[in-house]
Motif scaffolding. Sequence first.
Motif, PDB file in Angstrom:
ATOM      1  N   UNK A 156       3.994  59.349  -1.668  1.00 54.99           N
ATOM      2  CA  UNK A 156       4.796  60.614  -2.022  1.00 54.99           C
ATOM      3  C   UNK A 156       3.573  61.602  -2.899  1.00 54.99           C
ATOM      4  N   UNK A 157       2.774  61.046  -3.571  1.00 52.05           N
ATOM      5  CA  UNK A 157       1.874  61.971  -4.250  1.00 52.05           C
ATOM      6  C   UNK A 157       0.948  62.681  -3.463  1.00 52.05           C
ATOM      7  N   UNK A 158       0.470  61.955  -2.173  1.00 48.38           N
ATOM      8  CA  UNK A 158      -0.368  62.753  -1.349  1.00 48.38           C
ATOM      9  C   UNK A 158       0.688  63.847  -0.499  1.00 48.38           C
ATOM     10  N   UNK A 212       3.185  65.905  -3.148  1.00 48.16           N
ATOM     11  CA  UNK A 212       2.508  66.637  -4.051  1.00 48.16           C
ATOM     12  C   UNK A 212       1.077  67.211  -3.867  1.00 48.16           C
ATOM     13  N   UNK A 213       0.827  67.030  -2.758  1.00 48.22           N
ATOM     14  CA  UNK A 213      -0.656  67.454  -2.311  1.00 48.22           C
ATOM     15  C   UNK A 213      -1.901  67.074  -3.214  1.00 48.22           C
ATOM     16  N   UNK A 214      -1.637  65.709  -3.989  1.00 43.24           N
ATOM     17  CA  UNK A 214      -2.948  65.285  -4.616  1.00 43.24           C
ATOM     18  C   UNK A 214      -3.961  64.874  -3.548  1.00 43.24           C
ATOM     19  N   UNK A 215      -5.316  64.972  -3.955  1.00 38.52           N
ATOM     20  CA  UNK A 215      -6.285  64.451  -3.072  1.00 38.52           C
ATOM     21  C   UNK A 215      -6.105  62.951  -3.209  1.00 38.52           C
ATOM     22  N   UNK A 216      -6.263  62.405  -1.871  1.00 35.54           N
ATOM     23  CA  UNK A 216      -6.271  60.938  -1.831  1.00 35.54           C
ATOM     24  C   UNK A 216      -6.724  59.991  -3.001  1.00 35.54           C
ATOM     25  N   UNK A 217      -7.904  60.357  -3.476  1.00 37.23           N
ATOM     26  CA  UNK A 217      -8.822  59.696  -4.443  1.00 37.23           C
ATOM     27  C   UNK A 217      -7.940  59.747  -5.764  1.00 37.23           C
ATOM     28  N   UNK A 218      -7.506  60.928  -6.148  1.00 35.47           N
ATOM     29  CA  UNK A 218      -6.658  60.942  -7.452  1.00 35.47           C
ATOM     30  C   UNK A 218      -5.192  60.506  -7.276  1.00 35.47           C
ATOM     31  N   UNK A 219      -4.681  60.335  -6.022  1.00 33.21           N
ATOM     32  CA  UNK A 219      -3.161  60.056  -5.791  1.00 33.21           C
ATOM     33  C   UNK A 219      -3.488  58.356  -6.057  1.00 33.21           C
ATOM     34  N   UNK A 220      -4.410  57.685  -5.349  1.00 32.43           N
ATOM     35  CA  UNK A 220      -4.883  56.304  -5.259  1.00 32.43           C
ATOM     36  C   UNK A 220      -4.577  55.842  -6.778  1.00 32.43           C
TER      37      UNK A 220
END
Length: 317
Positions: free
Chosen positions: A227-229, A232-240
């Motif tokens: 759901x963050x990716x 929320x459009x978070x970059x995968x590295x930040x989301x993980x």
Amino acid sequence: MDVPVRANRFVAFGVVASLSMVAVSGQLPSIAAFPTGQFLAHWWVFPASIVFSTIALAAGVSGALFFSPFFMLGVGLTPAQAIGAGLLTEVFGMGNGLRSYVKQGVVDYDTAKWLLVGAVPATVVGALLAHAVDPTLLKLLFGAGLVLLGAFLVYYDPPEDCEPGECENEFLEAKNTGRGTTTIKAADGETFTYETCWRPPGLSLSMLGGFITGLISAGLPEIVTTQLIVRCRLPPRVAVATSVFTLGIAAGAGAIVHALSASPVWYVVAWSIPGVLVGGTIGTRVGKYVPSDLMEVGLGIVFGLVGALVLGVELLA
């Protein structure tokens, strides 16, 4: 604010919340002598834990997806004991990854704060409920949960391959727009700037994931990272990284509750914890050579079959 200080404050929040819930429930257990004979008899849990942890870290999935069914079907623990031991083992197993993400400076602490507000209390409630429901019902819930999580792994692309915002509809797109921007500066110099996400849905989803994690030991990272990716459009590295940070604290709270709400199976986790420390080191090194999409599909099928086996044993017995 210094990153380690912020991280420590989040950890303190999770510990205090879990201990407070246990105190209210009045389920403080007595401490039993360590069962040396049972401990020595379960030496084989150590090599099995190395294998499970290596696969989990290489595939980027929750280690509890392996350990809870292993403790239940292989070791013969009760569902509540297996889930608690799985959470406790996972907390230590993710230690290297959690420390690495904090050191890299890629955790979105503002987002993590909102996720933890929902995840920690829900994980505690789920962990307490796991000790209150009938063991047969808990096994059925666990089996059904494994089938659903297996389907989730097969259906969804790995988080690293997701396109940020790809699943937004017009309503979510409007809600996620115009809330300012968030900037994360990684220790290696890379900078991530994205629009700040609309928080309430993430809070609700983290509560759902936390409750499922407390109840059956898995579910929070799979729900939160996706759901963050996609929302929320978070970059995968930040989301993980943010998801792992959230899971680390929430799983720690759940593990404390499980340990304080029942007689802990230390003779098992005394083997599994060093096993995941060894396996985690191996898994993080070999993971970059393993196709994540192929691994997750394979694991999804395995988890679905194990879940079906648990359901079949209980329903046909």
